[in-house]
Design a protein around this motif. Structure first.
Motif, PDB file in Angstrom:
ATOM      1  N   ILE A 184      40.246  12.943 -46.678  1.00 48.36           N
ATOM      2  CA  ILE A 184      39.133  12.172 -46.133  1.00 48.36           C
ATOM      3  C   ILE A 184      38.987  12.431 -44.639  1.00 48.36           C
ATOM      4  N   LYS A 215      33.079   9.835 -40.966  1.00 47.95           N
ATOM      5  CA  LYS A 215      31.700  10.180 -41.276  1.00 47.95           C
ATOM      6  C   LYS A 215      31.042  10.983 -40.159  1.00 47.95           C
ATOM      7  N   THR A 219      31.246  16.480 -39.484  1.00 47.14           N
ATOM      8  CA  THR A 219      30.333  17.149 -40.421  1.00 47.14           C
ATOM      9  C   THR A 219      31.042  18.146 -41.335  1.00 47.14           C
ATOM     10  N   SER A 243      33.041  18.773 -44.216  1.00 48.15           N
ATOM     11  CA  SER A 243      33.562  18.104 -45.409  1.00 48.15           C
ATOM     12  C   SER A 243      33.924  19.102 -46.505  1.00 48.15           C
ATOM     13  N   ARG A 287      38.776   6.132 -40.301  1.00 42.55           N
ATOM     14  CA  ARG A 287      37.483   5.514 -39.998  1.00 42.55           C
ATOM     15  C   ARG A 287      37.273   5.363 -38.490  1.00 42.55           C
ATOM     16  N   ASP A 295      31.891   4.714 -44.600  1.00 42.51           N
ATOM     17  CA  ASP A 295      32.051   5.465 -43.347  1.00 42.51           C
ATOM     18  C   ASP A 295      33.084   6.593 -43.452  1.00 42.51           C
ATOM     19  N   ARG A 329      34.012  10.521 -45.457  1.00 45.23           N
ATOM     20  CA  ARG A 329      33.592  11.653 -46.279  1.00 45.23           C
ATOM     21  C   ARG A 329      34.814  12.130 -47.064  1.00 45.23           C
ATOM     22  N   VAL A 359      36.520  15.139 -48.742  1.00 40.08           N
ATOM     23  CA  VAL A 359      36.429  16.580 -48.515  1.00 40.08           C
ATOM     24  C   VAL A 359      36.463  17.334 -49.845  1.00 40.08           C
ATOM     25  N   ARG A 374      28.522  25.650 -52.115  1.00 39.63           N
ATOM     26  CA  ARG A 374      29.145  24.347 -52.369  1.00 39.63           C
ATOM     27  C   ARG A 374      29.684  24.223 -53.792  1.00 39.63           C
ATOM     28  N   GLN A 401      35.799  17.961 -55.657  1.00 34.52           N
ATOM     29  CA  GLN A 401      36.360  16.717 -55.139  1.00 34.52           C
ATOM     30  C   GLN A 401      37.270  16.078 -56.187  1.00 34.52           C
TER      31      GLN A 401
END
Length: 314
Positions: A121, A124, A127, A129, A202, A230, A232, A234, A245, A250
């Motif tokens: 994780i 947020k 960018t 991820s 966070r 809040d 992301r 990864v 992608r 995940q």
């Protein structure tokens, strides 16, 4: 004479009842619907273990579980020392651990109940991820130290790796998977729980956190939804040069079940139970229909699939 015989019979029944109640404690053994046992688990499985034991105890009002959350090795040691009946763990017993039970003439058991994943994780505000297993190896080898060295990142600070505990199953699993023998030169920060890892990430955009995915994968649980706020999650790729992608996965149900997520791991229940007791009752519950539904609800992949049959009538 009649009163004397009656008193003798009453005394005999009283002695028999006393002997039955004190027969080496055998009459006090727990069973699948009554009793109290201690269950130990790595803290990364807290949501999973809490929901499973609470659901079972909800069915049987005379059942109670003392649930203790420890780093995995400590949890296993509790079972070996007879301080816990069951352990939720990511591995089976080692040969030496197995020998400890053999010497006590305890058969024991290791039952796989699910496939879990270690989730990566980030804040947020970060960018980036997506990450490959090779990039992770470079981070843990010390070759990659800055977020700027990773493509897609808008962060410039050093990468801070965040785990829940120095001896956690999350850390052990990642190090073993990446074949890392030492972390002394790495920028690693450890907290006291998976929840604290989430809170740290966070608040810190430069952090890369590692948690058990069941902490954030239950979309029906308000706490899980709140914890995922809040953050992301990864996506991780096994490919050296991903082309899109679709090459990243995940740690959620389908990708765990289809074995596409690289950092997946099994969940076992280890047992030292030597009689048909409460531990066996909980295991049967988890490996059958009701328990597998809870595992599925938590976003993990149950070892025993529950197949629903739907009859359509005109």
């Amino acid at each position: 004479m009649i009163n004397y015989l009656a008193s003798k019979v009453a005394l005999s029944f009283g002695c028999l009842a006393l002997l039955m109640g004190c027969d080496g404690g055998k009459s006090q053994l727990d069973n699948p619907s009554r009793g109290t046992i201690t269950v130990a688990a790595d803290e990364s499985f807290l949501p999973l273990v809490t929901q499973l034991t609470s659901a079972y105890a909800g069915i049987y009002p005379n059942v109670h579980f003392n649930v203790v959350f420890k780093p995995e090795q400590e949890a296993i040691n509790m079972m070996l020392k007879d301080s816990a009946r069951l352990v939720f763990a990511t591995r089976k017993l080692t040969a030496n651990e197995r020998l400890a039970l053999d010497n006590l003439k305890i058969k024991g058991a290791a039952i796989k109940i699910a496939t879990d994943g270690v989730a990566l994780i980030v804040n947020k505000a970060n960018t980036d991820s997506l990450i490959t297993m090779n990039e992770l190896r470079d981070i843990f080898s010390g070759r990659t130290k800055q977020w700027a060295q990773l493509k897609g990142s808008n962060q410039k600070n050093p990468i801070t790796l965040v785990f829940d505990n120095n001896n956690s199953s999350n850390l052990d699993f990642v190090l073993d998977t990446l074949k890392v023998s030492s972390v002394k030169d790495l920028r690693i920060f450890t907290t006291k729980s998976n929840r604290e890892v989430i809170d740290f990430v966070r608040k810190n955009p430069s952090a890369l956190g590692f948690i058990g995915v069941n902490w954030i994968s239950d979309s029906d649980e308000p706490l899980s939804v709140d914890l995922a706020r809040d953050l992301r999650v990864v996506g991780v790729s096994n490919k050296t040069n991903p082309t899109g992608r679709s090459d990243y996965f995940q740690p959620f149900q389908e990708d765990l079940g289809m074995q596409r997520y690289p950092l997946r791991r099994p969940v076992y229940i280890l047992s030292r139970e030597s009689h048909p007791g409460l531990g066996g009752g909980l295991i049967n519950y988890i490996t059958r229909d009701a328990g597998s539904l809870i595992v599925r609800k938590l976003g993990l992949w149950p070892a025993m699939q529950y197949n629903r049959e739907v009859n359509l009538t005109k």
